[in-house]
Design a protein around this motif. Structure first.
Motif, PDB file in Angstrom:
ATOM      1  N   ALA A 128       0.844  -1.195   0.000  1.00  0.00           N
ATOM      2  CA  ALA A 128       0.000   0.000   0.000  1.00  0.00           C
ATOM      3  C   ALA A 128       0.880   1.246   0.000  1.00  0.00           C
ATOM      4  CB  ALA A 128      -0.895  -0.014   1.230  1.00  0.00           C
ATOM      5  N   ASP A 129       0.294   2.350  -0.372  1.00  0.00           N
ATOM      6  CA  ASP A 129       1.053   3.613  -0.390  1.00  0.00           C
ATOM      7  C   ASP A 129       1.181   4.254   0.983  1.00  0.00           C
ATOM      8  OD1 ASP A 129       1.802   3.635  -2.973  1.00  0.00           O
ATOM      9  OD2 ASP A 129      -0.016   4.629  -3.696  1.00  0.00           O
ATOM     10  N   THR A 130       0.342   3.778   1.917  1.00  0.00           N
ATOM     11  CA  THR A 130       0.328   4.368   3.255  1.00  0.00           C
ATOM     12  C   THR A 130       1.716   4.336   3.880  1.00  0.00           C
ATOM     13  OG1 THR A 130      -1.721   3.164   3.397  1.00  0.00           O
ATOM     14  CG2 THR A 130      -1.036   4.353   5.368  1.00  0.00           C
ATOM     15  N   GLN A 131       2.123   5.445   4.424  1.00  0.00           N
ATOM     16  CA  GLN A 131       3.453   5.477   5.012  1.00  0.00           C
ATOM     17  C   GLN A 131       3.439   5.421   6.534  1.00  0.00           C
ATOM     18  OE1 GLN A 131       5.745   8.628   3.339  1.00  0.00           O
ATOM     19  NE2 GLN A 131       5.975   7.565   1.407  1.00  0.00           N
ATOM     20  N   GLU A 132       2.244   5.290   7.073  1.00  0.00           N
ATOM     21  CA  GLU A 132       2.116   5.239   8.527  1.00  0.00           C
ATOM     22  C   GLU A 132       3.033   4.152   9.108  1.00  0.00           C
ATOM     23  OE1 GLU A 132      -1.706   4.606  11.276  1.00  0.00           O
ATOM     24  OE2 GLU A 132      -1.953   5.787   9.446  1.00  0.00           O
ATOM     25  N   PRO A 133       3.747   4.446  10.190  1.00  0.00           N
ATOM     26  CA  PRO A 133       4.674   3.440  10.721  1.00  0.00           C
ATOM     27  C   PRO A 133       3.940   2.259  11.366  1.00  0.00           C
ATOM     28  CG  PRO A 133       4.636   5.378  12.130  1.00  0.00           C
ATOM     29  CD  PRO A 133       3.801   5.706  10.927  1.00  0.00           C
ATOM     30  N   SER A 134       4.709   1.211  11.617  1.00  0.00           N
ATOM     31  CA  SER A 134       4.146   0.019  12.252  1.00  0.00           C
ATOM     32  C   SER A 134       3.700   0.331  13.662  1.00  0.00           C
ATOM     33  CB  SER A 134       5.208  -1.076  12.353  1.00  0.00           C
ATOM     34  OG  SER A 134       5.555  -1.546  11.093  1.00  0.00           O
ATOM     35  N   PRO A 135       2.604  -0.300  14.108  1.00  0.00           N
ATOM     36  CA  PRO A 135       2.283  -0.211  15.534  1.00  0.00           C
ATOM     37  C   PRO A 135       3.347  -0.983  16.311  1.00  0.00           C
ATOM     38  CG  PRO A 135       0.836  -1.775  14.413  1.00  0.00           C
ATOM     39  CD  PRO A 135       1.704  -1.161  13.361  1.00  0.00           C
ATOM     40  N   ALA A 136       3.460  -0.709  17.604  1.00  0.00           N
ATOM     41  CA  ALA A 136       4.452  -1.426  18.417  1.00  0.00           C
ATOM     42  C   ALA A 136       4.145  -2.919  18.361  1.00  0.00           C
ATOM     43  CB  ALA A 136       4.392  -0.935  19.858  1.00  0.00           C
TER      44      ALA A 136
END
Lengths: 247, 432
Positions: free
Chosen positions: B232-240
């Protein structure tokens, strides 16, 4: 923060220390000083940590581990580099108990590297922390130090020495900003225990408990936590029961 | 001596375990304790990672990174590094392992030695395709550096070489660019094999990952769930990362059995069908769904389980897959973890690499009475007839002649074999 947190690792190439260091560079950008015997192994560890966090500032220093004057000189060199926020003393080696019983040289070396040497490091660093007025000093003891057992009392006695030493330091620093943390890992999966039969806790989990516990300034960290209960029972077993156990 | 089991938990023979840790002592450990075998995480299912009553060189603590070029995406690491750690290191910096198997709890050395594949074989080939260089220590002390452009014969022998050509101690891996840790996913229910193959064909062009679960007990048709995903294009970081759940003990009998399986499959199908459609998912639950339940292999009880994974060449894939599934449904044996996927037509890098153009079916069966299900012989017959092969990383029982027939380059590999290395599998399938 005005300066990055300075963390000192004595016996940095030990598996538990190595995994603590990984967590520290993963969760922040500290300044880490790694102290060990072998420069090559320290460099391998430092390179790894730099890949894990290119912003972290990693230094290595070969140190002396048995000679008291050498330990003093090593610690003096370290403390001359400025304040230390947190220090973890992690070195040790697990010998074969039966060999220790036959070979006093080995017994001597075991008592020295697991007991005397970390105690002297703790003493030398305690002086620094006392002058500094703050900081956290962690010592890796062992559940083996809680009660002497035939299967590993040479190692256990050395680790028991650290228990008393840490208690004394905690008493000494009770009314100051210096915190002393005694860590008692149960059997842990490391290169030192690879050949042994039994159940071992993953070194990653042990390291996580240590990093969290030191953050909180816990006085005694049993890791994994179940060992607190197990050792409480073992310590209080009457001799006539304990002596029947093959542990 | 220490009891060591592989992932299938069929046995736990004693081993003399030597930890490989300090780089300067690798050669000493490897030359001194023979015959030995490198052992990483023990995630292979059968006997490829075991060496009963002899040495295992444990590589788990040989897990340091050496360099990561963030411009080119090239990572150099020791062989005991976990794929999980590489993913967690590289994804926040815009890179990712191009190929990973269904678990990220494997070492780089194991991934190379078994030339593992993932849900994106049609796009990326197998793990070995992305290894630029590897370092091998032979039991006579020789050090061999090889790769596709450097001593390529040694590289081809070692990728998929089942650990028999030497101990892999270090590797250089080309990662691929990613935006972030998220995938656009789509789940589609299907009710026949035709539908599965049509979906596969249609998805290979536009989707990075494709895989299907199949209800192997369904006698009316072949219902299942087809899952596909692309970055996906989403750049949101991984959750812990969360601590996975864990199967805390081994139940006295297999929880996967004739009674439990049918309702389980029905419920799974119904639930997933209900939730089918498009979504966005983190790469970990999509690519490694079972990593969320540590020690899931304990579910099969104290006797352990067998996994059967074969690949059928594409020309016969549709027909042979139907026959395989018929045999399984008829036997009443069956597995919850039934996975069906098509491989692309890329030529695999290793002499003994498993993937080839075709369809691969993987199933788990609880072990009963200490021997593999009789069903396996009937499945073997279909694999043999179509010129397919079984996956050594999953195998604990294939007949020698099927191994030989499936891997025509076996004799070539044997010329690169290290005489100081053995495994339970090598004794079972190769030794006189």
């Amino acid at each position: 923060m005005p300066h990055p947190r300075h963390i000192l690792l004595i016996g940095a190439t030990s598996a538990i220390a190595e995994h603590c260091a990984r967590l520290w560079v993963q969760e922040g950008t500290p300044r880490l000083t790694l102290v060990g015997r072998s420069p090559e192994r320290l460099e391998a560890l430092a390179t790894d940590l730099r890949v894990r966090n290119p912003q972290a500032e990693i230094h290595t220093q070969a140190g002396e581990f048995t000679d008291p004057a050498g330990i003093r000189a090593t610690v003096d060199r370290l403390t001359a580099q400025g304040p230390i926020d947190l220090a973890l003393i992690a070195h040790g080696s697990l010998p074969d108990q039966s060999l220790c019983q036959q070979d006093l040289q080995l017994a001597h070396a075991t008592l020295e590297i697991n007991g005397l040497s970390p105690a002297l490091y703790a003493e030398a660093l305690a002086g620094h922390f006392a002058r500094q007025g703050y900081g956290t000093l962690g010592l890796i003891g062992s559940v083996a130090g809680d009660r002497g057992r035939r299967s590993n009392y040479v190692y256990g006695a050395a680790k028991g020495l650290l228990t008393r030493y840490a208690q004394g330091l905690q008493h000494r620093f009770a009314h100051s900003g210096v915190r002393v943390v005694l860590i008692k890992p149960g059997p842990t999966e490391t290169p030192m225990t690879a050949g042994l039969e039994g159940r071992f806790a993953p070194v990653e989990d042990v390291a996580r408990d240590i990093v969290r516990g030191m953050e909180k300034g816990q006085r005694v960290i049993y890791t994994p936590g179940k060992w607190r209960l197990i050792m409480c029972v073992i310590r209080h077993l009457p001799a006539f029961v304990f002596n029947r156990m093959n542990i | 001596m220490r009891a060591v089991a592989s992932w299938g938990r069929l046995s736990a023979p004693p081993h003399d375990c030597i930890a490989l840790h300090e780089r300067e002592r690798l050669i000493e450990h490897i030359t001194r304790h023979t015959p030995g075998l490198a052992f990483g995480m023990g995630r292979s299912y059968g006997d490829v990672c075991l060496n009963s009553n002899a040495t295992l060189w444990m590589t788990r603590a040989l897990d340091r990174f050496l360099a990561f070029d963030e411009q080119k995406g090239v990572l150099v690491c020791e062989a005991g590094c976990l794929l999980r750690d590489i993913q967690r290191l590289s994804i926040p910096r815009g890179w990712m392992l191009p190929v990973t198997p269904g678990t990220q709890w494997v070492t780089v050395g194991g991934a190379i030695a078994n030339d593992v594949h993932g849900k994106n074989h049609h796009r990326q080939g197998s793990f070995g395709d992305h290894v630029k260089r590897l370092r091998l220590v032979r039991t006579d002390g020789e050090l061999i550096e090889c790769g596709p452009d450097q001593r390529p014969d040694w590289y081809a022998a070692t990728v998929g070489g089942l650990g028999l050509t030497g101990v892999i101690v270090q590797a250089e891996i080309q990662l691929c660019r990613v935006q972030g840790p998220w995938l656009d996913t789509e789940t589609l229910a299907y009710t026949s094999l035709e539908e599965f193959f049509d979906l596969s064909d249609a998805s290979e062009k536009d989707w990075e990952h494709t895989v299907a679960w199949i209800d192997c007990l369904d006698r009316r048709g072949h219902r299942g769930l087809f899952m596909r995903a692309s970055p996906a294009d989403t750049q949101e970081p991984s959750p812990a990362p969360r601590q996975p759940l864990s199967m805390p003990f081994t139940p006295p009998v297999s929880l996967v059995n004739r009674l439990s399986l049918r309702p389980f499959n029905m419920a799974y199908y119904a639930l997933k069908k209900h939730r089918a459609g498009r979504a966005q998912a983190h790469y970990e639950p999509f690519l490694y769904p079972l990593d969320n339940l540590a020690h899931w292999n304990r579910m099969y009880g104290p006797q352990g389980f067998y996994q059967y994974q074969c690949v059928i060449p594409m020309v016969d894939a549709r027909e042979a897959t139907r026959r395989l599934l018929e045999e399984i449904a008829r036997s009443g044996e069956g597995s919850f973890l039934a996975v069906l996927k098509t491989f692309g037509d890329r030529r695999s890098p290793g002499m003994l690499s498993f993937p080839r153009h075709g369809a691969t079916l993987a199933l788990d069966f609880p072990a009963r009475g200490g021997r593999p299900p009789r069903l396996f012989e009937r499945l073997d017959a279909i694999v043999r007839e179509t010129g397919g092969r079984l996956y050594p990383a999953k195998d604990a029982r294939m007949p020698r002649e099927l191994f030989r027939a499936g891997y025509p380059r076996l004799d070539e590999l044997l010329t690169y074999r290290d005489p100081g290395i053995q495994s339970d599998m090598s004794r079972r399938l190769l030794e006189e």
